[in-house]
Scaffold this motif. Structure first.
Motif, short mmCIF file in Angstrom:
data_model
loop_
_atom_site.label_atom_id
_atom_site.label_comp_id
_atom_site.label_asym_id
_atom_site.label_seq_id
_atom_site.Cartn_x
_atom_site.Cartn_y
_atom_site.Cartn_z
N ARG A 6 0.86 -1.19 0.00
CA ARG A 6 0.00 0.00 0.00
C ARG A 6 0.89 1.23 0.00
N HIS A 7 0.77 2.03 -1.04
CA HIS A 7 1.56 3.26 -1.11
C HIS A 7 1.00 4.27 -0.12
N LEU A 8 1.88 4.81 0.69
CA LEU A 8 1.47 5.78 1.70
C LEU A 8 1.90 7.18 1.29
N ASP A 9 0.96 8.10 1.32
CA ASP A 9 1.27 9.50 1.04
C ASP A 9 0.58 10.37 2.09
N ASP A 11 -2.08 11.84 2.19
CA ASP A 11 -3.53 11.65 2.34
C ASP A 11 -3.89 10.29 2.94
N THR A 12 -2.97 9.31 2.90
CA THR A 12 -3.34 7.95 3.32
C THR A 12 -2.63 7.47 4.58
N GLU A 15 -5.06 7.16 7.67
CA GLU A 15 -5.98 6.03 7.48
C GLU A 15 -5.27 4.70 7.70
N HIS A 16 -4.06 4.56 7.16
CA HIS A 16 -3.29 3.33 7.34
C HIS A 16 -3.01 3.06 8.81
N ASP A 19 -6.18 2.08 10.66
CA ASP A 19 -6.60 0.71 10.34
C ASP A 19 -5.76 -0.33 11.09
N ASN A 148 -5.33 -1.01 -4.34
CA ASN A 148 -6.18 0.08 -4.80
C ASN A 148 -5.56 0.85 -5.96
N SER A 149 -4.81 0.14 -6.79
CA SER A 149 -4.14 0.79 -7.91
C SER A 149 -3.86 -0.25 -8.99
N TYR A 343 5.94 2.22 1.41
CA TYR A 343 4.87 1.26 1.15
C TYR A 343 4.69 0.38 2.38
#
Length: 361
Positions: A6-9, A11-12, A15-16, A19, A148-149, A343
């Motif tokens: 999961r790429h983390l930026d 915006d995410t 949330e990561h 979770d 998600n990509s 990631y």
């Protein structure tokens, strides 16, 4: 099935982290309620690195079959495929007194004991089905799909004759170099200078577990190539070194590297793939900035160090999920301040623990 990323930026990240802590609450009844020290009472700890019933691994062979394979030089020193079956029994001499002291190593004492994430990481890497592509000894890389990509990224194997590992914050246990020294051409274990004497001692005490490759080490004063007449063993070697690195004073240039960090300097000419591994080294805010600065320097250096060929360099950073604020701060600093690509390894084996693993490039 291979793990996903999961790429983390910006915006995410939140949330990561949210979770992951929800997942921890879901499994809280089966998780240990401690800081993560494997054993804080024993000065000598016996660690078994073998397939774990909870890992989604290939079917395990019997212990008798494992012993036959371990004692067979054609299989134990041959090519590494996606199913590692060798097991390891390692004795770690801890320093409980130093852990509880405020007088040693400038009060930086967490490295004097073994932390739980290290054995877990090794069991996952060696035996889990989802990590199998990391074990392929072909010098290549696999394409790993991003969650998600539609995109994928290239992830090289962590084992092979063209692979070098740099461990940051090794601590005294020596478990990672003892095990991974069997599968790579170069391994450099690093920590603060005050840690290194006990680290070297633990590695040397477990040299019998380094039996897939011929170990040569200037820092440990070991040269197994002089003790064997087997040309196959002698040619299949691992340069295993211990070198001091203090993140707060680490400054990387061609001049400082060759003078202060000779083993790091030589690695640029030895490896086609470099992995930087750090396990449970981020546990307070103070450590984040110096660690990421050192990590960024190493990633940049090996990418640019050899103009004649490109070196694939990645980092694997494992964190025990204690403070939600510290984890969030680490990820934000990595992405926003250092412009690193981060990631999260999305894998059921990790999601049922208090640990998380990040691939960084």
């Amino acid at each position: 099935m291979a793990f996903q990323l999961r790429h983390l930026d910006e915006d995410t990240i939140f949330e990561h982290v949210f979770d992951r802590y929800v997942q921890i609450e879901t499994h809280v009844g089966s998780l240990k309620q401690d800081l993560g020290i494997l054993s804080r009472d024993e000065h000598e700890v016996e660690v078994q690195i073998e397939p774990d019933e909870e890992l989604s691994r290939p079917k395990r062979k019997s212990r008798q079959s494992n012993r036959r394979q371990k004692n067979n030089p054609e299989t134990s020193r041959g090519s590494i495929d996606s199913s590692v079956t060798q097991t390891f029994s390692i004795t770690v001499n801890q320093s409980i007194t130093s852990l509880n002291s405020s007088q040693v190593n400038n009060n930086s004492t967490t490295g004097y004991v073994l932390w739980s994430i290290t054995p877990f990481f090794l069991k996952w890497l060696l035996y889990s089905k989802s990590a199998a592509f990391l074990r392929v000894n072909d010098g290549g890389a696999s394409s790993v799909k991003l969650l998600n990509s539609e995109e994928s990224i290239s992830v090289p194997s962590i084992m092979g004759d063209n692979v070098g590992i740099i461990e940051l914050g090794s601590g005294i246990s020596g478990i990672l170099p003892t095990v991974m020294g069997n599968y790579v051409a170069t391994y450099i274990a690093t920590d603060q200078r005050g840690i290194l004497k006990k680290l070297k001692s633990n590695i040397k005490d477990n040299l019998l577990q380094l039996n897939r490759r011929c170990i040569v080490s200037s820092s440990l004063h070991v040269d197994q190539s002089t003790d064997s007449d087997d040309l196959n063993i002698i040619s299949n070697r691992c340069q295993l070194e211990v070198e001091p690195i203090d993140w707060e004073t680490f400054h990387l240039t061609d001049q400082t590297l060759s003078k202060l960090y000779p083993y790091l300097s030589k690695l640029k000419d030895q490896a086609e793939t470099v992995y930087i591994i750090a396990l449970d080294v981020i546990y307070n805010d103070f450590l984040i900035a110096p660690f990421l600065t050192a990590l960024r320097q190493l990633l940049d250096y090996y990418r640019k160090s050899n103009p004649e060929r490109s070196i694939r360099v990645r980092a694997l950073v494992g964190i025990q999920l204690r403070s939600q604020e510290v984890v969030t701060s680490f990820l934000e600093h990595a992405v926003l301040n250092h412009n690193l690509k981060v990631y999260s390894v999305e894998d059921a084996d990790w999601q049922h623990t208090r640990f998380n693993l990040y691939l960084i490039e």
